[in-house]
Enzyme design. Structure first.
Site, PDB file in Angstrom:
ATOM      1  N   ARG A  97       7.097  -7.895  -1.023  1.00  0.00           N
ATOM      2  CA  ARG A  97       7.077  -6.337  -0.685  1.00  0.00           C
ATOM      3  C   ARG A  97       6.104  -5.995  -0.037  1.00  0.00           C
ATOM      4  O   ARG A  97       4.837  -6.062  -0.405  1.00  0.00           O
ATOM      5  CB  ARG A  97       7.300  -5.592  -2.182  1.00  0.00           C
ATOM      6  CG  ARG A  97       7.195  -4.014  -1.962  1.00  0.00           C
ATOM      7  CD  ARG A  97       8.550  -3.374  -1.253  1.00  0.00           C
ATOM      8  NE  ARG A  97       8.257  -2.125  -1.082  1.00  0.00           N
ATOM      9  CZ  ARG A  97       8.332  -1.446   0.148  1.00  0.00           C
ATOM     10  NH1 ARG A  97       8.072  -1.988   1.174  1.00  0.00           N
ATOM     11  NH2 ARG A  97       7.771  -0.315   0.151  1.00  0.00           N
ATOM     12  N   HIS A 100       2.029  -1.519   2.061  1.00  0.00           N
ATOM     13  CA  HIS A 100       2.442  -0.337   2.304  1.00  0.00           C
ATOM     14  C   HIS A 100       1.770   0.471   1.533  1.00  0.00           C
ATOM     15  O   HIS A 100       1.015   0.211   0.686  1.00  0.00           O
ATOM     16  CB  HIS A 100       3.999  -0.268   1.967  1.00  0.00           C
ATOM     17  CG  HIS A 100       4.307  -0.163   0.369  1.00  0.00           C
ATOM     18  ND1 HIS A 100       4.448  -1.474  -0.183  1.00  0.00           N
ATOM     19  CD2 HIS A 100       4.634   0.499  -0.486  1.00  0.00           C
ATOM     20  CE1 HIS A 100       4.580  -1.347  -1.447  1.00  0.00           C
ATOM     21  NE2 HIS A 100       4.672  -0.234  -1.633  1.00  0.00           N
ATOM     22  N   HIS A 102       2.015   4.894  -0.172  1.00  0.00           N
ATOM     23  CA  HIS A 102       3.114   5.994  -0.376  1.00  0.00           C
ATOM     24  C   HIS A 102       1.948   7.438  -0.451  1.00  0.00           C
ATOM     25  O   HIS A 102       1.039   7.623  -0.937  1.00  0.00           O
ATOM     26  CB  HIS A 102       3.414   6.140  -2.044  1.00  0.00           C
ATOM     27  CG  HIS A 102       3.923   4.845  -2.355  1.00  0.00           C
ATOM     28  ND1 HIS A 102       5.205   4.466  -1.595  1.00  0.00           N
ATOM     29  CD2 HIS A 102       3.721   3.924  -3.185  1.00  0.00           C
ATOM     30  CE1 HIS A 102       5.552   3.116  -2.060  1.00  0.00           C
ATOM     31  NE2 HIS A 102       4.665   2.783  -3.063  1.00  0.00           N
ATOM     32  N   GLU A 107       2.194   5.346  -8.062  1.00  0.00           N
ATOM     33  CA  GLU A 107       3.253   4.265  -8.451  1.00  0.00           C
ATOM     34  C   GLU A 107       2.626   3.724  -9.740  1.00  0.00           C
ATOM     35  O   GLU A 107       1.596   3.232  -9.920  1.00  0.00           O
ATOM     36  CB  GLU A 107       3.240   3.277  -7.535  1.00  0.00           C
ATOM     37  CG  GLU A 107       4.011   2.031  -7.746  1.00  0.00           C
ATOM     38  CD  GLU A 107       4.364   0.959  -6.621  1.00  0.00           C
ATOM     39  OE1 GLU A 107       4.272   1.718  -5.455  1.00  0.00           O
ATOM     40  OE2 GLU A 107       4.020  -0.260  -6.917  1.00  0.00           O
ATOM     41  N   HIS A 146      -0.868  -1.189  -0.787  1.00  0.00           N
ATOM     42  CA  HIS A 146      -0.589  -2.295  -1.732  1.00  0.00           C
ATOM     43  C   HIS A 146       0.427  -3.322  -1.204  1.00  0.00           C
ATOM     44  O   HIS A 146       1.264  -2.830  -0.419  1.00  0.00           O
ATOM     45  CB  HIS A 146      -0.530  -1.688  -3.286  1.00  0.00           C
ATOM     46  CG  HIS A 146       0.646  -0.830  -3.262  1.00  0.00           C
ATOM     47  ND1 HIS A 146       0.406   0.719  -2.872  1.00  0.00           N
ATOM     48  CD2 HIS A 146       1.993  -0.840  -3.375  1.00  0.00           C
ATOM     49  CE1 HIS A 146       1.714   1.290  -3.241  1.00  0.00           C
ATOM     50  NE2 HIS A 146       2.598   0.421  -3.469  1.00  0.00           N
ATOM     51  N   GLU A 169      11.282   5.390  -2.315  1.00  0.00           N
ATOM     52  CA  GLU A 169      10.543   4.148  -2.056  1.00  0.00           C
ATOM     53  C   GLU A 169      10.852   3.761  -0.765  1.00  0.00           C
ATOM     54  O   GLU A 169      10.358   3.143  -0.082  1.00  0.00           O
ATOM     55  CB  GLU A 169      11.118   3.270  -3.118  1.00  0.00           C
ATOM     56  CG  GLU A 169      10.709   1.679  -3.029  1.00  0.00           C
ATOM     57  CD  GLU A 169       9.389   1.361  -3.243  1.00  0.00           C
ATOM     58  OE1 GLU A 169       8.403   2.221  -3.421  1.00  0.00           O
ATOM     59  OE2 GLU A 169       8.939   0.159  -2.735  1.00  0.00           O
TER      60      GLU A 169
HETATM   61 MN    MN Z   1       4.683   0.786  -3.479  1.00  0.00          MN
END
Ligand code: MN
Ligand code: MN
Length: 387
Positions: A97, A100, A102, A107, A146, A169
């Site tokens: 993943r 990125h 937010h 989170e 992260h 998300e």
């Molecule tokens: Mn995240």
């Protein structure tokens, strides 16, 4: 009441089952196998009160990649969930993943299965790499950059919980998306490399990529290689000694146990068959739930004769708006496991037993228009869980 209390754990359970069923005037008289009717809950059939269940486990993944998948619940597909969004995600070994951040939510995450590696940077430049396994929690304050990698041999499944119902998300700030929308001349200048460096970079968001499974992190780390943040982003929730009650256990992780988790609190609750997580409410927070195992039934009381009861199975999501009374029963034959997340770093609740115990019996007799003797054997304090 800002703390769990063990007062009242000893004794009082039998009285609770009998006496409070009457006092509550709610659905306590129902059998374990039958959901209560509207008449039993006191809810008018026309009451505009929604279901607080969403079957996250059984919906189709909205994002699928060779390295993994993700599926999401938020206020768009589950309107009661005004304050939370949740994502169930699986990463294969080597599934990444991508880097990125937010913009509009913190989170909080719980590793359900397997193992993963998180790498995170904080605004002070501190960075942290942690390998986490089933039962571990991480918390990324809003905006911390992260990534998450699936580790061998089996990858990982985890749940992400965001403290904003309007969050998605799938609309996060991804590094590939950002770089793909920046002129290569700017990237070359910024990073001090030739423009040709970026020829093979993705032209759009990668979201989840797939590469070789990462190796073990070196231990001890090379001298001078760490810039550790002041507060760690990881917490071993399942490793915590649980609080034990007749009928179940609870492990709680608030800011007190996990200092970086300033805006969210989590808890892992187990209930034995037939056990009840007692009637209570949270003055300061909404509650988001993921049922991990077993079969539960929750009733949410919303004032004005409104109550809503749903049955929950594995990977169902539940939601309780702030201040609404609620309780959970294990109505199955196996242990019920529920993961709870609240949108405050400080845990607060008021329980029915604690509240009643704090009032003089003549006052209660007046309130319910029954003799004082009715309350002689009720618990002397909070029960929390009873068998
Ligand atoms: Mn995240
Ligand atoms: Mn609760």
């Amino acid at each position: 009441m800002t703390e769990f209390s063990r007062r009242g754990v000893i004794g009082g359970s039998a009285a609770l089952a009998g006496g409070l069923a009457m006092l509550a005037g709610q659905a306590s008289a129902q059998t374990a196998s039958e959901p209560p009717t509207a008449a039993q809950t006191g809810a008018p059939a026309s009451a505009p009160f929604p279901s607080f269940r969403f079957p996250l486990g059984s919906i189709t993944a909205q994002k699928q990649y060779p390295g993994g998948w993700g599926k999401e619940v938020n206020a768009e597909n589950f309107p009661p969930s005004e304050s939370f969004a949740g994502v169930l995600m699986e990463l294969k070994p080597g599934g990444l993943r991508e880097l990125h951040w937010h913009a509009n939510a913190a989170e909080w995450a719980y590793v359900i299965d397997g193992a993963c590696r998180i790498t995170v940077i904080d605004p002070g430049g501190g960075s942290e790499t942690l390998d986490l396994t089933a039962g571990d929690v991480w918390f990324f304050p809003r905006g911390h950059g992260h990534s998450i990698e699936g580790l061998g041999p089996s990858g990982t499944t985890f749940v992400l919980v965001f403290d904003n119902g309007a969050f998605s998300e799938f609309a996060t700030f991804s590094i590939t998306d950002w770089l793909a929308h920046t002129p290569v001349e700017v990237l070359a200048k910024n990073l001090g490399v030739p423009v040709s460096t970026f020829a093979a970079f993705p032209k759009k968001e990668a979201y989840i990529s797939l590469g070789a499974p990462p190796g073990a992190t070196p231990w001890p780390p090379a001298p001078g290689s760490l810039d550790t943040p002041p507060l760690t982003h990881g917490y071993h929730l399942l490793g915590q000694q649980p609080r034990r009650y007749p009928g179940g256990t609870v492990r709680l992780v608030s800011q007190k146990e996990f200092p970086i988790s300033a805006s969210m609190t989590g808890a892992l609750i187990t209930l034995e068959p037939g056990a009840l997580r007692e009637m209570h409410w949270h003055p300061n927070a909404d509650e988001w739930q993921l049922y991990l195992a077993g079969t539960g039934q929750m009733t949410v009381f919303g004032s004005a004769g409104r109550a809503s009861t749903d049955r929950f199975g594995k990977l169902d999501v539940g939601y309780v708006p702030r201040g609404c009374g609620h309780y959970i029963e294990n109505v199955g034959d196996d242990e019920l496991q529920v993961l709870l997340v609240l949108n405050s770093g400080t845990y607060e609740e008021i329980s029915l037993t604690q509240w009643l115990a704090s009032n003089p019996k003549p006052l209660l007799a007046n309130n319910f228009s029954v003799p004082e003797a009715t309350f002689e054997s009720i618990p002397e304090g909070e029960v929390f869980i009873t068998g």
